[in-house]
Scaffold this motif. Structure first.
Motif, PDB file in Angstrom:
ATOM      1  N   ASP A  59       0.823  -1.213   0.000  1.00  0.00           N
ATOM      2  CA  ASP A  59       0.000   0.000   0.000  1.00  0.00           C
ATOM      3  C   ASP A  59       0.855   1.261   0.000  1.00  0.00           C
ATOM      4  N   LYS A  60       1.919   1.249   0.777  1.00  0.00           N
ATOM      5  CA  LYS A  60       2.794   2.420   0.852  1.00  0.00           C
ATOM      6  C   LYS A  60       3.528   2.659  -0.459  1.00  0.00           C
ATOM      7  N   VAL A  61       3.976   1.587  -1.094  1.00  0.00           N
ATOM      8  CA  VAL A  61       4.674   1.720  -2.374  1.00  0.00           C
ATOM      9  C   VAL A  61       3.717   2.232  -3.448  1.00  0.00           C
ATOM     10  N   GLN A  62       2.490   1.722  -3.464  1.00  0.00           N
ATOM     11  CA  GLN A  62       1.508   2.196  -4.442  1.00  0.00           C
ATOM     12  C   GLN A  62       1.213   3.682  -4.245  1.00  0.00           C
ATOM     13  N   THR A  63       1.085   4.097  -3.000  1.00  0.00           N
ATOM     14  CA  THR A  63       0.841   5.509  -2.716  1.00  0.00           C
ATOM     15  C   THR A  63       2.005   6.363  -3.183  1.00  0.00           C
ATOM     16  N   ALA A  64       3.213   5.927  -2.873  1.00  0.00           N
ATOM     17  CA  ALA A  64       4.401   6.682  -3.270  1.00  0.00           C
ATOM     18  C   ALA A  64       4.530   6.769  -4.790  1.00  0.00           C
ATOM     19  N   MET A  65       4.188   5.684  -5.490  1.00  0.00           N
ATOM     20  CA  MET A  65       4.248   5.705  -6.950  1.00  0.00           C
ATOM     21  C   MET A  65       3.213   6.668  -7.529  1.00  0.00           C
ATOM     22  N   ALA A  66       2.047   6.696  -6.925  1.00  0.00           N
ATOM     23  CA  ALA A  66       0.960   7.531  -7.443  1.00  0.00           C
ATOM     24  C   ALA A  66       1.255   9.024  -7.314  1.00  0.00           C
ATOM     25  N   ILE A  67       2.086   9.415  -6.359  1.00  0.00           N
ATOM     26  CA  ILE A  67       2.341  10.846  -6.186  1.00  0.00           C
ATOM     27  C   ILE A  67       3.589  11.341  -6.913  1.00  0.00           C
ATOM     28  N   VAL A  68       4.283  10.452  -7.619  1.00  0.00           N
ATOM     29  CA  VAL A  68       5.423  10.903  -8.428  1.00  0.00           C
ATOM     30  C   VAL A  68       4.882  11.823  -9.510  1.00  0.00           C
ATOM     31  N   SER A  69       5.419  13.032  -9.567  1.00  0.00           N
ATOM     32  CA  SER A  69       4.908  14.010 -10.530  1.00  0.00           C
ATOM     33  C   SER A  69       5.926  14.390 -11.600  1.00  0.00           C
ATOM     34  N   SER A  70       7.173  13.997 -11.416  1.00  0.00           N
ATOM     35  CA  SER A  70       8.166  14.284 -12.448  1.00  0.00           C
ATOM     36  C   SER A  70       9.305  13.280 -12.393  1.00  0.00           C
ATOM     37  N   ILE A  71       9.836  13.001 -13.567  1.00  0.00           N
ATOM     38  CA  ILE A  71      11.024  12.159 -13.701  1.00  0.00           C
ATOM     39  C   ILE A  71      11.967  12.913 -14.621  1.00  0.00           C
ATOM     40  N   ASP A  72      13.192  13.123 -14.166  1.00  0.00           N
ATOM     41  CA  ASP A  72      14.182  13.918 -14.915  1.00  0.00           C
ATOM     42  C   ASP A  72      13.651  15.308 -15.247  1.00  0.00           C
ATOM     43  N   ASN A  73      12.964  15.915 -14.301  1.00  0.00           N
ATOM     44  CA  ASN A  73      12.390  17.261 -14.451  1.00  0.00           C
ATOM     45  C   ASN A  73      11.405  17.360 -15.610  1.00  0.00           C
ATOM     46  N   ARG A  74      10.752  16.247 -15.933  1.00  0.00           N
ATOM     47  CA  ARG A  74       9.712  16.238 -16.958  1.00  0.00           C
ATOM     48  C   ARG A  74       8.428  15.770 -16.300  1.00  0.00           C
TER      49      ARG A  74
END
Length: 118
Positions: free
Chosen positions: A71-86
């Motif tokens: 559950d914690k990993v899914q939550t953390a993945m869902a809030i990722v808003s940028s990768i490599d400043n994109r």
């Protein structure tokens, strides 16, 4: 005797506007940083995350974690808003205890998205 922690596998898709392919290490680092910032070092180390596979062309991948931290990993993945400043969105597709069922789900998702684009 120590019991081995059960693993769970998460199939995901990364939605990104840019056509430039993402690097595997950038995807993994973004998810790791998200877990670390949300839950701290102890939970991050206990999550046991590992990027099993990631296709840079289709932006589909499979991530492994422990069943207790799912559950914690899914939550953390869902809030990722940028990768490599994109700007990016990580869409969780399916969670399972086996990689085989996730690979078939990825194949179905890929073929469905190709049909929609045609």
């Amino acid at each position: 005797m120590v019991k081995e922690e059960k693993s769970r596998y998460i199939a995901f898709e990364i939605i990104i506007e840019d056509e430039t392919p993402l690097e595997v290490i950038s995807v993994f680092n973004s998810i790791s940083r998200s877990i670390l910032s949300l839950y701290g070092e102890v939970e991050a180390s206990q999550s046991g995350i590992w990027l099993i596979e990631f296709d840079a062309e289709t932006c589909y991948g499979i991530l492994r974690c422990t069943s207790k931290s799912l559950d914690k990993v899914q939550t953390a993945m869902a809030i990722v808003s940028s990768i490599d400043n994109r700007p990016t969105i990580i869409r969780l597709l399916k969670t399972s205890g086996t990689i085989r069922s996730l690979r078939s789900a990825l194949e179905q998702s890929t073929s469905t998205s190709e049909d929609l684009q045609s």
